[in-house]
Design an enzyme around this catalytic site. Structure first.
Site, PDB file in Angstrom:
ATOM      1  N   TYR A 119      38.792  55.501  41.024  1.00  0.00           N
ATOM      2  CA  TYR A 119      38.927  54.069  40.589  1.00  0.00           C
ATOM      3  C   TYR A 119      39.080  54.008  39.076  1.00  0.00           C
ATOM      4  CZ  TYR A 119      38.141  52.005  45.315  1.00  0.00           C
ATOM      5  OH  TYR A 119      38.182  51.644  46.626  1.00  0.00           O
TER       6      TYR A 119
ATOM      7  N   HIS B 137      40.187  51.455  52.167  1.00  0.00           N
ATOM      8  CA  HIS B 137      41.358  51.287  51.065  1.00  0.00           C
ATOM      9  C   HIS B 137      42.592  51.865  51.391  1.00  0.00           C
ATOM     10  CE1 HIS B 137      42.896  53.060  47.206  1.00  0.00           C
ATOM     11  NE2 HIS B 137      43.205  53.973  47.652  1.00  0.00           N
TER      12      HIS B 137
ATOM     13  N   ASN C  47      34.944  45.531  52.034  1.00  0.00           N
ATOM     14  CA  ASN C  47      36.213  45.178  52.433  1.00  0.00           C
ATOM     15  C   ASN C  47      36.628  46.432  53.704  1.00  0.00           C
ATOM     16  OD1 ASN C  47      37.038  46.779  50.426  1.00  0.00           O
ATOM     17  ND2 ASN C  47      38.405  45.080  49.834  1.00  0.00           N
TER      18      ASN C  47
ATOM     19  N   LYS D 253      35.719  53.132  53.895  1.00  0.00           N
ATOM     20  CA  LYS D 253      34.754  52.986  52.835  1.00  0.00           C
ATOM     21  C   LYS D 253      33.248  53.093  53.571  1.00  0.00           C
ATOM     22  CE  LYS D 253      37.557  50.241  49.729  1.00  0.00           C
ATOM     23  NZ  LYS D 253      37.573  49.092  49.041  1.00  0.00           N
TER      24      LYS D 253
ATOM     25  N   GLU E 285      46.443  60.032  44.630  1.00  0.00           N
ATOM     26  CA  GLU E 285      45.216  60.024  45.436  1.00  0.00           C
ATOM     27  C   GLU E 285      45.068  61.214  46.591  1.00  0.00           C
ATOM     28  OE1 GLU E 285      45.137  55.860  46.646  1.00  0.00           O
ATOM     29  OE2 GLU E 285      44.609  55.313  44.843  1.00  0.00           O
TER      30      GLU E 285
HETATM   31  P1  RTP Z   1      41.670  49.194  47.450  1.00  0.00           P
HETATM   32  O1  RTP Z   1      41.990  49.916  46.308  1.00  0.00           O
HETATM   33  O2  RTP Z   1      40.107  49.437  47.932  1.00  0.00           O
HETATM   34  O3  RTP Z   1      42.669  49.460  48.605  1.00  0.00           O
HETATM   35  O4  RTP Z   1      41.689  47.603  47.169  1.00  0.00           O
HETATM   36  P2  RTP Z   1      42.905  46.858  46.597  1.00  0.00           P
HETATM   37  O5  RTP Z   1      43.848  47.673  45.775  1.00  0.00           O
HETATM   38  O6  RTP Z   1      43.323  45.996  47.520  1.00  0.00           O
HETATM   39  O7  RTP Z   1      42.140  46.190  45.472  1.00  0.00           O
HETATM   40  P3  RTP Z   1      41.665  46.561  43.642  1.00  0.00           P
HETATM   41  O8  RTP Z   1      42.010  45.445  42.854  1.00  0.00           O
HETATM   42  O9  RTP Z   1      42.331  48.006  43.666  1.00  0.00           O
HETATM   43  O10 RTP Z   1      40.323  46.709  44.014  1.00  0.00           O
HETATM   44  C1  RTP Z   1      39.652  47.978  44.446  1.00  0.00           C
HETATM   45  C2  RTP Z   1      38.432  47.563  45.219  1.00  0.00           C
HETATM   46  O11 RTP Z   1      37.545  46.753  44.321  1.00  0.00           O
HETATM   47  C3  RTP Z   1      36.617  45.915  45.046  1.00  0.00           C
HETATM   48  N1  RTP Z   1      36.770  44.650  44.305  1.00  0.00           N
HETATM   49  N2  RTP Z   1      35.581  43.819  44.095  1.00  0.00           N
HETATM   50  N3  RTP Z   1      34.133  42.000  43.296  1.00  0.00           N
HETATM   51  C4  RTP Z   1      35.301  41.703  42.911  1.00  0.00           C
HETATM   52  O12 RTP Z   1      35.896  40.734  42.507  1.00  0.00           O
HETATM   53  C5  RTP Z   1      36.085  42.833  43.201  1.00  0.00           C
HETATM   54  N4  RTP Z   1      37.562  42.948  43.452  1.00  0.00           N
HETATM   55  C6  RTP Z   1      37.762  44.153  43.887  1.00  0.00           C
HETATM   56  C7  RTP Z   1      37.243  45.718  46.526  1.00  0.00           C
HETATM   57  O13 RTP Z   1      36.356  46.642  47.362  1.00  0.00           O
HETATM   58  C8  RTP Z   1      38.422  46.521  46.146  1.00  0.00           C
HETATM   59  O14 RTP Z   1      38.877  46.905  47.488  1.00  0.00           O
END
Ligand code: RTP
Length: 148
Positions: A49, A115, A112, A9, A126
């Site tokens: 997303y 991804h 973070n 990212k 993707e």
């Molecule tokens: P990613 O898709 O980035 O690998 O992350 P992930 O599956 O571990 O998590 P996901 O629930 O799909 O969320 C995607 C990205 O959204 C941001 N996020 N912000 N502020 C918040 O509560 C929050 N929750 C998620 C994070 O950057 C997350 O990686």
């Protein structure tokens, strides 16, 4: 063999973590099958997303992803989707174990660093979105030293 989509990212790019992150996947034994440095626009980030469009953090997340270049990659190997998520660590860096990328390099969930696709099905979608030209076809000469 299984493939996954991994994206460094904008914060990971700005902080100079590209080499460190690629190195971790390479040293594990996974094969790099696609790589590009790219700045995406809002409609593209919203498509990537789309599953999170109802979440309260969606617009902040999209702002973050379009704020600078990202490194889009395709990595290949046995169980690379699940193992890739383990290398990355839990979504919230407060819960990511030390030794994982987020555990070592991130503090805030909204910054973070990386991804990784969460399933083989998401990876297929993707990779098609980010690499419409398809991954690069090449065979690593060390294959028989990594796989039985
Ligand atoms: P990613 O898709 O980035 O690998 O992350 P992930 O599956 O571990 O998590 P996901 O629930 O799909 O969320 C995607 C990205 O959204 C941001 N996020 N912000 N502020 C918040 O509560 C929050 N929750 C998620 C994070 O950057 C997350 O990686």
């Amino acid at each position: 063999m299984e493939q996954t989509f991994i994206m460094i990212k904008p914060d990971g790019v700005q902080r100079g973590l590209i080499g460190e992150i690629i190195s971790r996947f390479e040293k594990k034994g996974f094969y790099l099958k696609g790589l590009k440095l790219i700045t995406v626009d809002r409609p593209f980030a919203e498509k990537h997303y789309a599953d999170l469009s109802a979440k309260p953090f969606f617009s902040g997340l999209v702002d973050y992803i379009i704020s600078g270049p990202v490194v889009a990659m395709v990595w290949e190997g046995k169980n690379v989707v699940t193992t890739g998520r383990k290398i990355i660590g839990a979504t919230n860096p407060a819960q990511s174990e030390p030794g994982t990328i987020r555990g070592d390099f991130a503090i805030d969930i909204g910054r973070n660093v990386i991804h990784g696709s969460d399933s083989v099905e998401s990876a297929t979608k993707e990779i098609a979105l980010w690499f419409p030209e398809g991954p690069v076809a090449w065979q690593n000469s060390l294959h028989s030293w990594i796989y039985e």
